[in-house]
Motif scaffolding. Structure first.
Motif, PDB file in Angstrom:
ATOM      1  N   ASP B 171       0.832  -1.204   0.000  1.00  0.00           N
ATOM      2  CA  ASP B 171       0.000   0.000   0.000  1.00  0.00           C
ATOM      3  C   ASP B 171       0.871   1.260   0.000  1.00  0.00           C
ATOM      4  OD1 ASP B 171      -2.178  -1.666   0.089  1.00  0.00           O
ATOM      5  OD2 ASP B 171      -2.872  -1.044   2.072  1.00  0.00           O
ATOM      6  N   LEU B 172       1.941   1.244   0.798  1.00  0.00           N
ATOM      7  CA  LEU B 172       2.823   2.411   0.841  1.00  0.00           C
ATOM      8  C   LEU B 172       3.449   2.680  -0.520  1.00  0.00           C
ATOM      9  CD1 LEU B 172       4.487   1.646   4.268  1.00  0.00           C
ATOM     10  CD2 LEU B 172       3.058   3.636   3.776  1.00  0.00           C
ATOM     11  N   LEU B 173       3.741   1.603  -1.259  1.00  0.00           N
ATOM     12  CA  LEU B 173       4.368   1.765  -2.575  1.00  0.00           C
ATOM     13  C   LEU B 173       3.337   1.939  -3.694  1.00  0.00           C
ATOM     14  CD1 LEU B 173       7.304  -0.825  -2.333  1.00  0.00           C
ATOM     15  CD2 LEU B 173       7.394   1.657  -1.993  1.00  0.00           C
ATOM     16  N   PHE B 174       2.047   1.823  -3.385  1.00  0.00           N
ATOM     17  CA  PHE B 174       1.008   1.943  -4.410  1.00  0.00           C
ATOM     18  C   PHE B 174       1.064   3.275  -5.154  1.00  0.00           C
ATOM     19  CE2 PHE B 174      -3.209   3.149  -5.881  1.00  0.00           C
ATOM     20  CZ  PHE B 174      -3.714   2.010  -6.484  1.00  0.00           C
ATOM     21  N   PRO B 175       1.243   4.408  -4.442  1.00  0.00           N
ATOM     22  CA  PRO B 175       1.318   5.670  -5.196  1.00  0.00           C
ATOM     23  C   PRO B 175       2.453   5.679  -6.225  1.00  0.00           C
ATOM     24  CG  PRO B 175       1.011   6.109  -2.845  1.00  0.00           C
ATOM     25  CD  PRO B 175       1.287   4.629  -2.977  1.00  0.00           C
ATOM     26  N   ILE B 176       3.491   4.911  -5.985  1.00  0.00           N
ATOM     27  CA  ILE B 176       4.600   4.829  -6.944  1.00  0.00           C
ATOM     28  C   ILE B 176       4.306   3.764  -7.995  1.00  0.00           C
ATOM     29  CG2 ILE B 176       7.068   4.332  -7.204  1.00  0.00           C
ATOM     30  CD1 ILE B 176       7.405   5.302  -4.261  1.00  0.00           C
ATOM     31  N   ASN B 177       4.006   2.546  -7.550  1.00  0.00           N
ATOM     32  CA  ASN B 177       3.824   1.447  -8.508  1.00  0.00           C
ATOM     33  C   ASN B 177       2.640   1.681  -9.439  1.00  0.00           C
ATOM     34  OD1 ASN B 177       5.970  -0.307  -7.995  1.00  0.00           O
ATOM     35  ND2 ASN B 177       4.934  -1.211  -6.221  1.00  0.00           N
ATOM     36  N   HIS B 178       1.535   2.103  -8.865  1.00  0.00           N
ATOM     37  CA  HIS B 178       0.308   2.298  -9.645  1.00  0.00           C
ATOM     38  C   HIS B 178       0.258   3.708 -10.227  1.00  0.00           C
ATOM     39  CE1 HIS B 178      -4.175   2.901 -10.070  1.00  0.00           C
ATOM     40  NE2 HIS B 178      -4.129   1.642 -10.469  1.00  0.00           N
ATOM     41  N   GLY B 179       0.593   4.704  -9.396  1.00  0.00           N
ATOM     42  CA  GLY B 179       0.395   6.100  -9.778  1.00  0.00           C
ATOM     43  C   GLY B 179       1.499   6.676 -10.649  1.00  0.00           C
ATOM     44  N   ILE B 180       2.706   6.136 -10.543  1.00  0.00           N
ATOM     45  CA  ILE B 180       3.832   6.661 -11.336  1.00  0.00           C
ATOM     46  C   ILE B 180       4.235   5.686 -12.446  1.00  0.00           C
ATOM     47  CG2 ILE B 180       6.305   7.240 -11.208  1.00  0.00           C
ATOM     48  CD1 ILE B 180       5.743   8.557  -8.476  1.00  0.00           C
ATOM     49  N   LEU B 181       4.244   4.384 -12.158  1.00  0.00           N
ATOM     50  CA  LEU B 181       4.732   3.415 -13.156  1.00  0.00           C
ATOM     51  C   LEU B 181       3.612   2.814 -14.016  1.00  0.00           C
ATOM     52  CD1 LEU B 181       7.426   1.631 -10.952  1.00  0.00           C
ATOM     53  CD2 LEU B 181       7.816   3.350 -12.746  1.00  0.00           C
ATOM     54  N   TYR B 182       2.535   2.374 -13.400  1.00  0.00           N
ATOM     55  CA  TYR B 182       1.440   1.785 -14.188  1.00  0.00           C
ATOM     56  C   TYR B 182       0.731   2.867 -15.009  1.00  0.00           C
ATOM     57  CZ  TYR B 182      -2.507  -1.366 -15.149  1.00  0.00           C
ATOM     58  OH  TYR B 182      -3.466  -2.156 -15.762  1.00  0.00           O
ATOM     59  N   TYR B 183       0.694   4.086 -14.459  1.00  0.00           N
ATOM     60  CA  TYR B 183      -0.004   5.203 -15.101  1.00  0.00           C
ATOM     61  C   TYR B 183       0.451   5.431 -16.553  1.00  0.00           C
ATOM     62  CZ  TYR B 183      -2.363   9.769 -15.372  1.00  0.00           C
ATOM     63  OH  TYR B 183      -3.174  10.825 -15.724  1.00  0.00           O
ATOM     64  N   PRO B 184       1.734   5.561 -16.825  1.00  0.00           N
ATOM     65  CA  PRO B 184       2.159   5.762 -18.222  1.00  0.00           C
ATOM     66  C   PRO B 184       2.291   4.462 -19.013  1.00  0.00           C
ATOM     67  CG  PRO B 184       4.058   5.947 -16.802  1.00  0.00           C
ATOM     68  CD  PRO B 184       2.885   5.696 -15.896  1.00  0.00           C
ATOM     69  N   GLY B 185       1.890   3.332 -18.431  1.00  0.00           N
ATOM     70  CA  GLY B 185       1.784   2.114 -19.223  1.00  0.00           C
ATOM     71  C   GLY B 185       2.620   0.936 -18.800  1.00  0.00           C
ATOM     72  N   TYR B 186       3.581   1.137 -17.904  1.00  0.00           N
ATOM     73  CA  TYR B 186       4.446   0.014 -17.538  1.00  0.00           C
ATOM     74  C   TYR B 186       3.664  -1.150 -16.925  1.00  0.00           C
ATOM     75  CZ  TYR B 186       8.791   2.744 -17.975  1.00  0.00           C
ATOM     76  OH  TYR B 186       9.842   3.479 -18.447  1.00  0.00           O
ATOM     77  N   ASP B 187       4.106  -2.370 -17.243  1.00  0.00           N
ATOM     78  CA  ASP B 187       3.770  -3.534 -16.425  1.00  0.00           C
ATOM     79  C   ASP B 187       4.686  -3.492 -15.202  1.00  0.00           C
ATOM     80  OD1 ASP B 187       1.809  -4.638 -18.068  1.00  0.00           O
ATOM     81  OD2 ASP B 187       3.303  -5.666 -19.307  1.00  0.00           O
ATOM     82  N   VAL B 188       4.114  -3.486 -14.019  1.00  0.00           N
ATOM     83  CA  VAL B 188       4.897  -3.264 -12.807  1.00  0.00           C
ATOM     84  C   VAL B 188       5.131  -4.583 -12.087  1.00  0.00           C
ATOM     85  CG1 VAL B 188       5.067  -1.959 -10.661  1.00  0.00           C
ATOM     86  CG2 VAL B 188       3.819  -0.992 -12.620  1.00  0.00           C
ATOM     87  N   LEU B 189       6.384  -4.936 -11.911  1.00  0.00           N
ATOM     88  CA  LEU B 189       6.714  -6.180 -11.207  1.00  0.00           C
ATOM     89  C   LEU B 189       6.665  -5.940  -9.694  1.00  0.00           C
ATOM     90  CD1 LEU B 189       9.701  -7.476 -13.365  1.00  0.00           C
ATOM     91  CD2 LEU B 189       7.237  -7.567 -13.794  1.00  0.00           C
ATOM     92  N   PRO B 190       6.459  -7.000  -8.920  1.00  0.00           N
ATOM     93  CA  PRO B 190       6.536  -6.835  -7.464  1.00  0.00           C
ATOM     94  C   PRO B 190       7.894  -6.244  -7.084  1.00  0.00           C
ATOM     95  CG  PRO B 190       5.672  -9.014  -8.038  1.00  0.00           C
ATOM     96  CD  PRO B 190       6.145  -8.380  -9.320  1.00  0.00           C
ATOM     97  N   PRO B 191       7.908  -5.384  -6.071  1.00  0.00           N
ATOM     98  CA  PRO B 191       9.174  -4.742  -5.691  1.00  0.00           C
ATOM     99  C   PRO B 191      10.114  -5.715  -5.004  1.00  0.00           C
ATOM    100  CG  PRO B 191       7.470  -4.191  -4.102  1.00  0.00           C
ATOM    101  CD  PRO B 191       6.789  -4.967  -5.200  1.00  0.00           C
ATOM    102  N   PHE B 192      11.397  -5.403  -5.044  1.00  0.00           N
ATOM    103  CA  PHE B 192      12.383  -6.136  -4.244  1.00  0.00           C
ATOM    104  C   PHE B 192      12.728  -5.246  -3.055  1.00  0.00           C
ATOM    105  CE2 PHE B 192      16.708  -7.295  -3.010  1.00  0.00           C
ATOM    106  CZ  PHE B 192      16.583  -8.676  -2.901  1.00  0.00           C
TER     107      PHE B 192
END
Lengths: 265, 265
Positions: B171-192
């Motif tokens: 959830d803490l990383l959602f604004p980045i994974n969903h809001g910054i990376l998925y937003y412009p189209g990336y397929d976002v892998l689980p973070p390490f």
């Protein structure tokens, strides 16, 4: 009251600039003292780096936590950071005002947090034992003070609603409200958020301004977001997980960390 | 594959520096091409401001969205930003590596997003109609590419678990994974994510490094986080709220925006 407003927008002729002026005027009309940190206008340095720790030996490895602790303890933080810490101690209410850019605060404001929220001041405070895990999340240096966000967003309100595609605004702001403001002790008020700001006409602005004035008038009386205090008994120590019997209506997610008001005595 | 690693840590002799070297070495051993944007070492400018738009008239009001659109359309963005955009178009995989500071990315990396993710490039793309709300959230300029985060955190893993006091890491990383990376189209892998990094000993580092090598070896095959595409039929247009019949097991919260894999056909 004494209020510090930290403002993070590059353009004074912006909606944010206008709302800042509305807020300050209303606060002063209520007899409050207001100080403003205008980060762009002041040329605030955004990045935390070696220059923040002038007493660090040139060839020493920079470990941010240790450098911050040493500099805070020895009073060798830079003058711009010391001035902000002094303002935070002076104010009994902190307002952070910013446009929501990429679902978070602008870089310049994030850098203000990273540089000003020093170890020993905003984190790394208090003792660890089987009863306490430091003074944080509702306790700490800034406990007893209030904080709130004034935020503008380009997107529609519905897109930030509980089932909206962006994610709920309260969840998006949780890393700031809970992780940055509640962490060092602030009571965090619900944010004042304006949506669809690119389409705001004069009547729309009037309505937003009136809403903001009302929030400024009730700054001292608005109930804070009912986050659970870390050391208040709701979390297991040291795992800091919510006790199994609490928050059962929501298995996961940020809503867990709100007290169930219907069960509160 | 072609990989861009954006690195945001001020100290090369840090755990982050060591993990970066581990990642690059493994990627190159696999025959991939790697380019690195080392934001601190490159003296990256963190704040978006007037200097980002040299073609903006000196007395014109700075409206970031409009200035970004005009500069991207007219190819008048600054050279440092253009170079990053070129790298993003070159790479088929983007890695953002950073320490989690105050529950988000460092200011310098946030400023990289604000400056590089221009209007017309990373947002403001595509048409709006009764069937589509622009190309975003799974569609857009960077669709077909992959992205992932490499993150270090000082706190304990349990504190970031589903019921941990900090809030769940996803959830803490959602604004980045969903809001910054998925937003412009990336397929976002689980973070390490590596936790308790201040207490990591040599054996601990070896184990983390081996985990990171494994993730680098499987960069092309790891299934992405199953976010729902905005225009895929799951959201109502224009309110962009999840259709009432979907995600009913979670009334609110970020988990709504994951496909229910058990119901997928």
């Amino acid at each position: 009251m004494k209020i510090l407003l930290v403002f993070a927008h590059p353009e004074p002729r912006s909606l944010n600039g206008a709302l800042r002026d509305v807020a300050i005027k209303e606060l002063e009309a209520q007899g409050h003292e207001v100080r403003v940190s205008d980060l762009y206008a002041d040329g605030w340095k955004s990045e935390i780096d070696r220059a923040d720790f002038p007493s660090l030996a040139p060839d020493a490895r920079l470990i941010a936590v240790a450098a911050s602790k040493n500099a805070f303890d020895a009073d060798t933080l830079t003058d711009d950071v010391k001035a902000e810490i002094e303002k935070l101690l002076w104010a009994d209410t902190l307002i952070l005002q910013f446009p929501l850019w990429w679902f978070s605060m602008p870089a310049i404001l994030k850098g203000w947090v990273e540089r000003v929220f020093a170890y020993g001041f905003a984190y790394g405070v208090g003792e660890h034992s089987d009863k306490r895990w430091g003074d944080r999340y509702g306790e700490g240096t800034l406990a007893g003070k209030r904080a709130m966000l004034i935020v503008t967003a380009g997107g529609w309100e519905a897109h930030y609603s509980p089932r909206g595609v962006n994610g709920p605004i309260d969840d998006l702001l949780f890393p700031i409200n809970h992780g940055i403001l509640y962490y060092p002790g602030y009571d965090v008020l619900p944010p004042f958020v304006t949506y669809s700001v690119d389409r705001l006409d004069e009547a729309g602005f009037g309505s937003v301004a009136e809403g903001l004035r009302e929030r400024m008038r009730t700054l001292g009386s608005t109930p804070p977001i009912p986050y659970r205090q870390q050391n208040g008994g709701d979390y297991l120590i040291p795992s800091m997980q919510l006790r199994p019997e609490l928050g059962e209506t929501a298995a996961t997610g940020f809503v867990l960390h709100l007290k169930d008001e219907t069960m509160a005595d």
